[in-house]
Structure formats: C-alpha cells, structure tokens
Design an enzyme around this catalytic site. Sequence first.
Site, PDB file in Angstrom:
ATOM      1  CG  LEU A  14       7.406  -6.484   3.963  1.00  0.00           C
ATOM      2  CD1 LEU A  14       8.124  -5.217   4.112  1.00  0.00           C
ATOM      3  CD2 LEU A  14       7.631  -7.640   4.485  1.00  0.00           C
ATOM      4  CB  SER A 208       1.859   4.741   0.189  1.00  0.00           C
ATOM      5  OG  SER A 208       2.264   3.608  -0.833  1.00  0.00           O
ATOM      6  CE  LYS A 209       2.667  -2.453   1.923  1.00  0.00           C
ATOM      7  NZ  LYS A 209       2.570  -4.188   2.013  1.00  0.00           N
ATOM      8  NE  ARG A 210       2.635   0.734  -4.402  1.00  0.00           N
ATOM      9  CZ  ARG A 210       1.653  -0.122  -3.631  1.00  0.00           C
ATOM     10  NH1 ARG A 210       2.154  -1.340  -3.387  1.00  0.00           N
ATOM     11  NH2 ARG A 210       0.528   0.250  -3.568  1.00  0.00           N
ATOM     12  CG  ASP A 211       5.863   8.168   0.924  1.00  0.00           C
ATOM     13  OD1 ASP A 211       6.594   8.831   0.350  1.00  0.00           O
ATOM     14  OD2 ASP A 211       4.803   8.989   1.688  1.00  0.00           O
TER      15      ASP A 211
END
Length: 443
Positions: A14, A208-211
């Site tokens: 994304l 962050s998208k991975r948070d």
Amino acid sequence: MTTRVRFAPSPTGLLHIGGARTALFNWLYARHTGGKFILRIEDTDAARNTQEAVDIIMRGFKWLGIDWDEGPEVGGPYAPYYQSQRGELYKKAVQTLMDKGLAYEHEGAIKFKLPKKKIVVPDLVIGNVEFDYTVENDLVIVRSDGSPVFHLVNVIDDLEMKITHVIRGEEHLSNTPKHLALFEALGATPPQYAHIPIILNSDGSKMSKRDERPEFARWASMQTYIDDGYAPEALRNYLCLLGWSPKDDREIVPIEEVIKLYDLPQIVRHNARFSEEKLHWINGRYLLEIITLERFVELGLPFLEKAGLVDASTDRTYITRVLAIVKEKVKLFGDLPAWTTAFFREEVTLDPEAVEKTLKKPNALERLAQLAAAYEALAEWTVPKLEETLKALSQTHGVKTGEYIHPARVACSGKSVGPSLYHMLEVLGKDRVLKRLRAVKLS
C-alpha cells in the site's frame, strides 16, 4: 534549464502517506517552476515488487490529483520507466566503473570503491551536511545474483533522465553521499538535493504502516483516507502543510495558490507531526464550504453504491437533491450512507433510542396522525407550505412546533437528527411521507 523532478517508489504494498506527501512536494515544485514531474517505478526487487502495488500507487496519485508528465501509462523520452526493464543501462554503467578501476568483483557481487574522504552534501532545505567516509566500507552495487542495488539504479536513472532536483524524505539523507560519490565516479554533475522532514505520529513516533498500534498504523496508509471518505482536495491541502507553510498561518489554501507560492526554501526544517483533528477540521471545511455540490455528488456516489443504496438506474437528479440537504451534516463521505438510507429505502428502521425519547411520549402518535391529515390536504408540496402547515397545526392545538417536528423526523427518517425537516419531507415526496407518518406502530 527545465526543472525535472521525480518520485521513484518501490511497489511493495500500500502507498505510504509519507510517500504521497513526497510525490506531492515534487509535483508542486514541477508545477511551480513549469518543469516536469516523472513517475519512475523502482521494481528491481523481484521478490517483493508487484504490478498490483504499482496500480495502487497510480490510483492513489490520480485520486489525490497528482498527474505525471512522464512515466507508466503516459510514456516519455526516457522510457522505459520501470527499472526492471532498464538492466542494460545499469550493466553499461557498472562496466564503465570497472574499466576505470572504481568497481571490482567480490564474492560474486560487485562493489564500488567509495572515496575515503569527507563528503559534503549541499542540501537546499537542511544546508550543508558533512559525512566522514574515511573509514567507510566499499558499497555493493550489484548483488551476487546479478541484480543491481538501489544506490546504483537510483543514480543511473537520475543521470539518464536528466533529473535536476531530488526531493525526498530526510531518511534518505544518509544515502546521498554515496550517490554523490557515484556521480563523481561517472564524471557527471549530480542533481540538487532537498531532503524534506519526515511525518511523525501525533505522539512523536515515526509514522509506519507496520506500527503494532492499529490506531497509528492506519494513518500511515493512503488507502485509509480513500476508504474513510476524505475529500482528495482536503487531504492534499493538509499534506501541503506537513512540512511547508504559506507563511501567514492559513490552513485552507487552494492548490492553485500553493503552486504559485511553493518553493524549496519554504520547506520547514523540523519534522511534521500528523494531527487527525486538524485533517478532520480541514476536511469538514472543504465539504461544507469549498467543494461544489456537483463535486460532492461525484465523491459521494461511490459510497452510496458500495452501500447498495443507489445504482446506475437511480435518478441522478433525485440523488443530487438528497445530497444537497445532507451536505452540511456530512464530515466524511464514509458517513454518507448513514445520513441518506431513509431516502433510498422504502422501509424505515426506527432507532430504538429515538423511539423511546420521541414516539413513546404522550400524544406523539396522535400528533403524527394530525400532521398526516393536514399534509394530505396540501396541493403544493414545498418547503414553505410544509413549514406553514405544521406551524398552523401547532397553533391550533396550542403546543410547541417540536411536538410535531420531532416525531415526524423519527417517523420519516428513523433518526432523531438530520437535515432540515421541511427540506427532508419535500425531497422524500408526499406519498412516502404520508405512508411513514401513518406506519408508526408501537408494541
């Protein structure tokens, strides 16, 4: 010299909102200077890159109103714009470096001899930044599997595509001395660099998208704003303010004016902190005051269609009339179905709390019957006549208008809140209103 800037994403998932902001800043500078904005896909990591991710990036840019002058779908003089299709250029550059004695094979890979010296990065935002490379290890530019590394392809493509300015996130600053060294080794003049501040969460942590915290991770993805129903113009306005300012404390700035004012020296030095509240406020202003009704309908239709409330056969004029009267209530297009369901469904679902507070009050059903009878006699179904009739009825029976307004709203929409009652009744139409006023039955 024509300004040429680029955004070069790696399509691995994304679109990050920080990437969208970087692309926007490049686009603004190109438009401000009358230059070219290039979209280049850095897809040399075959294991992680997908065409689906490329499509997501391009859809996100189109939604946000960012168009590119060269790149996928539009072509250009330096095609192809996919790095995976530019392998021969990289091989040629590597051979040049090896012929000069500036690169060598090492365990199947190829390394570039980094100059053992201090390298100064002249940055248009930060100023001069010095890096000490006197003890730095040499740089891998081709992996042992033969695939070129980001540092090499980035420099070669910037050189071949005649990029004049590299505007990118500050997290790339540490890469820049390596890139300057490669430009020098190739005997080429490097572009000018401008590293823009990164976007932080509201608590100061890096976005962050991975948070692992969902409430923060969701804001990092561009898709969140599309799915929630923000107006593209509002999000674009807000992103302009994350690292740039018109210098007069305004927060609503039309994109045409941003283009006119935008320049690299105006980019702020400190990191930009994301504020959900400010974005929501800006979006509310756009929906209420700035975008036209026609644009409101255009942006709202997909949400009505997704909810199954309208389709291609639904009368567009009726849809426009409905959205015109709820426009002032809607804060996100994702909320639009909840405000409009009663206009597109024959049966109304009554909110239990509204029933308890309104329809179960003494005489409420009697008031509905009186109102239905008075409205049935109307020959003219307009807002003035609807209001005049209800007010006359309340005077006749010696009660406040609210004794009719509140039960009528719940009976006709199922909710205790909504747009102006009289406008709602006019749009719903006489037959539907009379049916709903008479259909209320309490168990």
